[in-house]
Write a protein that holds these residues in place. Structure first.
Motif, PDB file in Angstrom:
ATOM      1  N   GLY A  20       0.789  -1.223   0.000  1.00  0.00           N
ATOM      2  CA  GLY A  20       0.000   0.000   0.000  1.00  0.00           C
ATOM      3  C   GLY A  20       0.819   1.270   0.000  1.00  0.00           C
ATOM      4  N   GLY A  21       2.127   1.177   0.063  1.00  0.00           N
ATOM      5  CA  GLY A  21       2.962   2.369   0.004  1.00  0.00           C
ATOM      6  C   GLY A  21       2.992   2.953  -1.407  1.00  0.00           C
ATOM      7  N   GLY A  22       3.323   4.230  -1.531  1.00  0.00           N
ATOM      8  CA  GLY A  22       3.347   4.885  -2.837  1.00  0.00           C
ATOM      9  C   GLY A  22       4.743   5.132  -3.355  1.00  0.00           C
ATOM     10  N   ARG A  23       5.747   4.781  -2.580  1.00  0.00           N
ATOM     11  CA  ARG A  23       7.128   5.031  -2.987  1.00  0.00           C
ATOM     12  C   ARG A  23       7.899   3.713  -3.067  1.00  0.00           C
ATOM     13  NH1 ARG A  23       5.707   8.827   0.646  1.00  0.00           N
ATOM     14  NH2 ARG A  23       6.756   7.833   2.406  1.00  0.00           N
ATOM     15  N   PRO A  24       8.885   3.655  -3.958  1.00  0.00           N
ATOM     16  CA  PRO A  24       9.634   2.399  -4.103  1.00  0.00           C
ATOM     17  C   PRO A  24      10.427   2.058  -2.853  1.00  0.00           C
ATOM     18  CG  PRO A  24      10.564   4.138  -5.507  1.00  0.00           C
ATOM     19  CD  PRO A  24       9.323   4.694  -4.896  1.00  0.00           C
ATOM     20  N   VAL A  25      10.472   0.774  -2.521  1.00  0.00           N
ATOM     21  CA  VAL A  25      11.252   0.338  -1.358  1.00  0.00           C
ATOM     22  C   VAL A  25      11.932  -1.007  -1.601  1.00  0.00           C
ATOM     23  CG1 VAL A  25       9.222  -0.658  -0.185  1.00  0.00           C
ATOM     24  CG2 VAL A  25      11.239  -0.009   1.150  1.00  0.00           C
ATOM     25  N   THR A  26      11.276  -1.923  -2.314  1.00  0.00           N
ATOM     26  CA  THR A  26      11.917  -3.194  -2.658  1.00  0.00           C
ATOM     27  C   THR A  26      12.309  -3.167  -4.135  1.00  0.00           C
ATOM     28  OG1 THR A  26      10.011  -4.432  -3.495  1.00  0.00           O
ATOM     29  CG2 THR A  26      10.293  -4.358  -1.101  1.00  0.00           C
ATOM     30  N   GLY A  27      13.131  -4.137  -4.506  1.00  0.00           N
ATOM     31  CA  GLY A  27      13.366  -4.359  -5.917  1.00  0.00           C
ATOM     32  C   GLY A  27      12.181  -5.082  -6.545  1.00  0.00           C
ATOM     33  N   THR A  28      12.296  -5.371  -7.822  1.00  0.00           N
ATOM     34  CA  THR A  28      11.256  -6.183  -8.457  1.00  0.00           C
ATOM     35  C   THR A  28      11.445  -7.645  -8.065  1.00  0.00           C
ATOM     36  OG1 THR A  28      12.609  -6.314 -10.446  1.00  0.00           O
ATOM     37  CG2 THR A  28      10.908  -4.627 -10.389  1.00  0.00           C
ATOM     38  N   ASN A  29      12.583  -7.948  -7.491  1.00  0.00           N
ATOM     39  CA  ASN A  29      12.812  -9.170  -6.712  1.00  0.00           C
ATOM     40  C   ASN A  29      12.246 -10.445  -7.344  1.00  0.00           C
ATOM     41  OD1 ASN A  29      13.990  -7.323  -5.087  1.00  0.00           O
ATOM     42  ND2 ASN A  29      12.811  -7.795  -3.243  1.00  0.00           N
ATOM     43  N   ALA A  30      12.965 -10.900  -8.347  1.00  0.00           N
ATOM     44  CA  ALA A  30      12.525 -12.084  -9.079  1.00  0.00           C
ATOM     45  C   ALA A  30      12.680 -13.351  -8.247  1.00  0.00           C
ATOM     46  CB  ALA A  30      13.318 -12.212 -10.372  1.00  0.00           C
ATOM     47  N   ILE A  31      11.789 -14.287  -8.499  1.00  0.00           N
ATOM     48  CA  ILE A  31      11.828 -15.633  -7.932  1.00  0.00           C
ATOM     49  C   ILE A  31      11.781 -16.608  -9.103  1.00  0.00           C
ATOM     50  CG2 ILE A  31      10.659 -17.282  -6.418  1.00  0.00           C
ATOM     51  CD1 ILE A  31       9.343 -14.937  -4.980  1.00  0.00           C
ATOM     52  N   ALA A  32      12.592 -17.646  -9.032  1.00  0.00           N
ATOM     53  CA  ALA A  32      12.565 -18.665 -10.079  1.00  0.00           C
ATOM     54  C   ALA A  32      12.551 -20.040  -9.440  1.00  0.00           C
ATOM     55  CB  ALA A  32      13.769 -18.529 -11.002  1.00  0.00           C
ATOM     56  N   PHE A  33      11.902 -20.964 -10.129  1.00  0.00           N
ATOM     57  CA  PHE A  33      11.723 -22.323  -9.622  1.00  0.00           C
ATOM     58  C   PHE A  33      11.927 -23.299 -10.773  1.00  0.00           C
ATOM     59  CE2 PHE A  33       8.955 -26.023  -8.853  1.00  0.00           C
ATOM     60  CZ  PHE A  33       9.435 -26.443  -7.624  1.00  0.00           C
ATOM     61  N   ALA A  34      12.579 -24.404 -10.493  1.00  0.00           N
ATOM     62  CA  ALA A  34      12.824 -25.410 -11.530  1.00  0.00           C
ATOM     63  C   ALA A  34      12.650 -26.799 -10.957  1.00  0.00           C
ATOM     64  CB  ALA A  34      14.237 -25.258 -12.084  1.00  0.00           C
ATOM     65  N   THR A  35      12.074 -27.670 -11.752  1.00  0.00           N
ATOM     66  CA  THR A  35      11.940 -29.066 -11.353  1.00  0.00           C
ATOM     67  C   THR A  35      12.286 -29.971 -12.533  1.00  0.00           C
ATOM     68  OG1 THR A  35      10.445 -30.762 -10.458  1.00  0.00           O
ATOM     69  CG2 THR A  35       9.468 -29.149 -11.935  1.00  0.00           C
ATOM     70  N   PRO A  36      12.933 -31.088 -12.261  1.00  0.00           N
ATOM     71  CA  PRO A  36      13.149 -32.063 -13.333  1.00  0.00           C
ATOM     72  C   PRO A  36      11.805 -32.532 -13.890  1.00  0.00           C
ATOM     73  CG  PRO A  36      14.311 -32.711 -11.307  1.00  0.00           C
ATOM     74  CD  PRO A  36      13.416 -31.578 -10.952  1.00  0.00           C
ATOM     75  N   ARG A  37      11.810 -32.887 -15.148  1.00  0.00           N
ATOM     76  CA  ARG A  37      10.609 -33.413 -15.796  1.00  0.00           C
ATOM     77  C   ARG A  37      11.061 -34.515 -16.737  1.00  0.00           C
ATOM     78  NH1 ARG A  37       7.127 -30.484 -20.476  1.00  0.00           N
ATOM     79  NH2 ARG A  37       5.521 -32.099 -20.661  1.00  0.00           N
ATOM     80  N   PRO A  38      10.710 -35.752 -16.450  1.00  0.00           N
ATOM     81  CA  PRO A  38      11.285 -36.869 -17.213  1.00  0.00           C
ATOM     82  C   PRO A  38      10.900 -36.810 -18.690  1.00  0.00           C
ATOM     83  CG  PRO A  38       9.489 -37.611 -15.799  1.00  0.00           C
ATOM     84  CD  PRO A  38       9.775 -36.204 -15.417  1.00  0.00           C
ATOM     85  N   GLY A  39      11.887 -37.017 -19.543  1.00  0.00           N
ATOM     86  CA  GLY A  39      11.626 -37.026 -20.973  1.00  0.00           C
ATOM     87  C   GLY A  39      11.506 -35.662 -21.604  1.00  0.00           C
ATOM     88  N   HIS A  40      11.681 -34.618 -20.787  1.00  0.00           N
ATOM     89  CA  HIS A  40      11.561 -33.249 -21.270  1.00  0.00           C
ATOM     90  C   HIS A  40      12.625 -32.398 -20.599  1.00  0.00           C
ATOM     91  CE1 HIS A  40       7.563 -33.733 -23.213  1.00  0.00           C
ATOM     92  NE2 HIS A  40       7.409 -34.660 -22.294  1.00  0.00           N
ATOM     93  N   PRO A  41      12.894 -31.227 -21.157  1.00  0.00           N
ATOM     94  CA  PRO A  41      13.738 -30.294 -20.407  1.00  0.00           C
ATOM     95  C   PRO A  41      13.022 -29.916 -19.106  1.00  0.00           C
ATOM     96  CG  PRO A  41      13.295 -29.491 -22.651  1.00  0.00           C
ATOM     97  CD  PRO A  41      12.417 -30.678 -22.429  1.00  0.00           C
ATOM     98  N   PRO A  42      13.757 -29.393 -18.124  1.00  0.00           N
ATOM     99  CA  PRO A  42      13.124 -29.049 -16.841  1.00  0.00           C
ATOM    100  C   PRO A  42      11.945 -28.088 -17.015  1.00  0.00           C
ATOM    101  CG  PRO A  42      15.511 -28.909 -16.650  1.00  0.00           C
ATOM    102  CD  PRO A  42      15.215 -29.141 -18.104  1.00  0.00           C
ATOM    103  N   LEU A  43      11.001 -28.208 -16.102  1.00  0.00           N
ATOM    104  CA  LEU A  43       9.917 -27.221 -16.004  1.00  0.00           C
ATOM    105  C   LEU A  43      10.455 -26.072 -15.147  1.00  0.00           C
ATOM    106  CD1 LEU A  43       6.890 -26.503 -16.474  1.00  0.00           C
ATOM    107  CD2 LEU A  43       6.382 -27.742 -14.375  1.00  0.00           C
TER     108      LEU A  43
END
Lengths: 350, 350
Positions: free
Chosen positions: A154-177
């Motif tokens: 609810g703040g109007g001024r910047p305080v955090t970054g856009t702070n990316a999150i990434a997640f990966a899991t193996p997926r058999p027979g395919h590249p990772p999800l």
């Protein structure tokens, strides 16, 4: 997306040019590889917002001494499952590269590995950091904090970054999800791309320097703030990232980043990475992921995260990468090449 | 929020009634405490959607044998940082209670503890699971998958649960900073509350059984689907939760839940919990959290997650909890009491 003004370049030739540009900017030979790889991976996979568009920022940060291209990361503490690394004002990808053998050993022995990297620059996509772990059979979660650009709760001024999150899991027979998403409605990279192209962004993406809603990408970048996705829920994720990637690592918070204004310097903060070895947890994991993915597709999902990247990756490997002419000229200039040697006029990408 | 029809009851008396109701439904004495605590914590803190409103669901699930109130959790594997627990068709809170001493020892020794609970029922808020860890100085992240109610990645049919994620961090001089949010725009509990009260929900919250947008809470609950917050980004989180809480634990996916239709049975899936001990990572953590919170407030944040809960908690401790008359009558009935003994006509909550 290809215009008649684009150049086609092979993945290997692009990598050679990016490496040359980083070396020319003063990066040590041992450090060039992991940083070049992440830039090339994005360009190769069609993630233009995090590809060579960002190279000038890396180079500028090195040249003005904001980031140290010669720093070797120092491992500052280690337990059975927790590794703390001081990147010493170098790039997070280099710290991850140094930490990887130990993280793999931890994940093998205890089933869990946590990396806490501080004093690191991260200016790239996150998925290239974790896709390799998932390709080796590990589940991976990572996040980086970045310079303040986003309002919170609810703040109007910047305080955090856009702070990316990434997640990966193996997926058999395919590249990772793999998924990789900023905590903002739109990533800083996408807003930057829109600003460069003079495009407006959708309502709700950000506000201007006065805290007022705007669709002007330039106004958002110029003293305004991005807004979190899902309102307070996205803000909660962004604050969690500040805790995990900065408070826990000993790195700087987004609002403590003292980099010169503007989008052309790298973000100085920290990185959190969690690896879990399904082999130490429960048998049959791979098959279970297949069951889940099948159910998601059966419920009508239009596509899986990463599908577009993997498709573009195959095209790039077979046919080369189309780089638009101004970006290519900039790349050649940064690499200290006169141009022409590795470039061909591009054909149509099918 | 208090009406003249409400009853005021002390926290201790409410807990005694909830315990009596669970015992009467066949729950073993050793198992009652952790489940009663989470229901009472919500009612006490003003989280009515996850308080005694849900008690009937717990009781019904026990009575029909869908959940096993007598099951004792079994630890199935353990490394330096990874604990796998089979809840054996009992409640996740009981499994967490059994696992807690070992998790604390892991976090002390290696700095990291991961709990993977499978075959567990979770029908409660998540924040009560992790606030105690943060109160002991640990950073905690947890998630549970739940029965399918939400569409994913552009699909029109439910496939994941609303899959809540909760995070807690110590905050010096204050109660922990804790957030708990579903991966849907609105939680299943809030939609249930709206349906019970005949209220509409906002556009974008869900779709009906035909995949069409609706604001009818009943239509969403009756064969429709909730929608993830932030579109594909919320769906990414929900799918991650299926991986962490079901694929990794060996539990059931949201779409594999075979519970009787309707909102009155508990969700059968798994739980993932990560603890990190800042003391093994970096000194000065607590002070850094204070710096972060001060910056967030300085940037205009209207309130912190948990503020409202902690405020209501103080009021409840001092003045008791106002429970509306029908809920109170139901509670007495479930507890096998004739009523009146612990109830007083409520006054105004200041």
């Amino acid at each position: 997306m290809k215009s008649s003004q684009s150049k086609r370049v092979s993945v290997d030739d692009l990598e050679a040019l990016v490496r040359a540009a980083l070396s020319r900017a003063g990066m040590a030979p041992d450090n060039v590889g992991p940083v070049a790889a992440t830039i090339v991976a994005c360009e190769r996979d069609g993630v233009k917002s995090h590809g060579i568009l960002r190279l000038a920022g890396f180079v500028h940060s090195l040249k003005i001494g904001w980031a140290d291209g010669t720093a070797r990361p120092a491992i500052t503490s280690e337990t059975a499952s927790l590794l703390s690394v001081d990147a010493r004002n170098g790039f997070a990808q280099v710290a991850l590269d140094v930490a990887t053998p130990r993280l793999l050993a931890m994940a093998e022995a205890s089933g869990v590995a946590v990396l806490l990297t501080r004093n690191s620059h991260h200016f790239a996509a996150l998925w290239p950091d974790i896709e390799p772990f998932a390709a080796r059979g590990l589940v991976a979660l990572t996040c980086v904090n970045s310079k303040k650009r986003m309002a919170a709760w609810g703040g109007g001024r910047p305080v955090t970054g856009t702070n990316a999150i990434a997640f990966a899991t193996p997926r058999p027979g395919h590249p990772p999800l793999v998924w990789d998403q900023s905590s903002s409605v739109l990533s800083q990279g996408d807003v930057l791309l829109a600003a460069n192209e003079g495009r407006a962004v959708a309502p709700g993406v950000g506000c201007d320097a006065f805290g007022q809603p705007t669709t002007s990408a330039s106004d958002i970048l110029d003293g305004g703030a991005l807004l979190p996705f899902g309102g307070s829920k996205g803000a909660s994720l962004a604050v969690m990232v500040e805790i995990l990637a900065a408070a826990l690592t000993g790195g700087r918070f987004g609002f403590e980043d003292q980099s010169p204004a503007g989008p052309t310097t790298t973000s100085f903060g920290g990185q959190f990475l969690l690896l879990i070895n399904p082999g130490r947890a429960q048998s049959g994991f791979d098959e279970r992921v297949s069951v889940l993915v099948a159910a998601i597709l059966d419920a009508g999902a239009s596509r899986l995260p990463g599908d577009r990247r993997y498709r573009q990756r195959r095209i790039s490997a077979a046919e080369g990468i189309d780089v638009d002419a101004p970006a290519y000229a900039s790349l050649l200039s940064l690499a200290g090449r006169s141009g022409g040697a590795v470039a061909q006029t591009g054909g149509q990408v099918s």
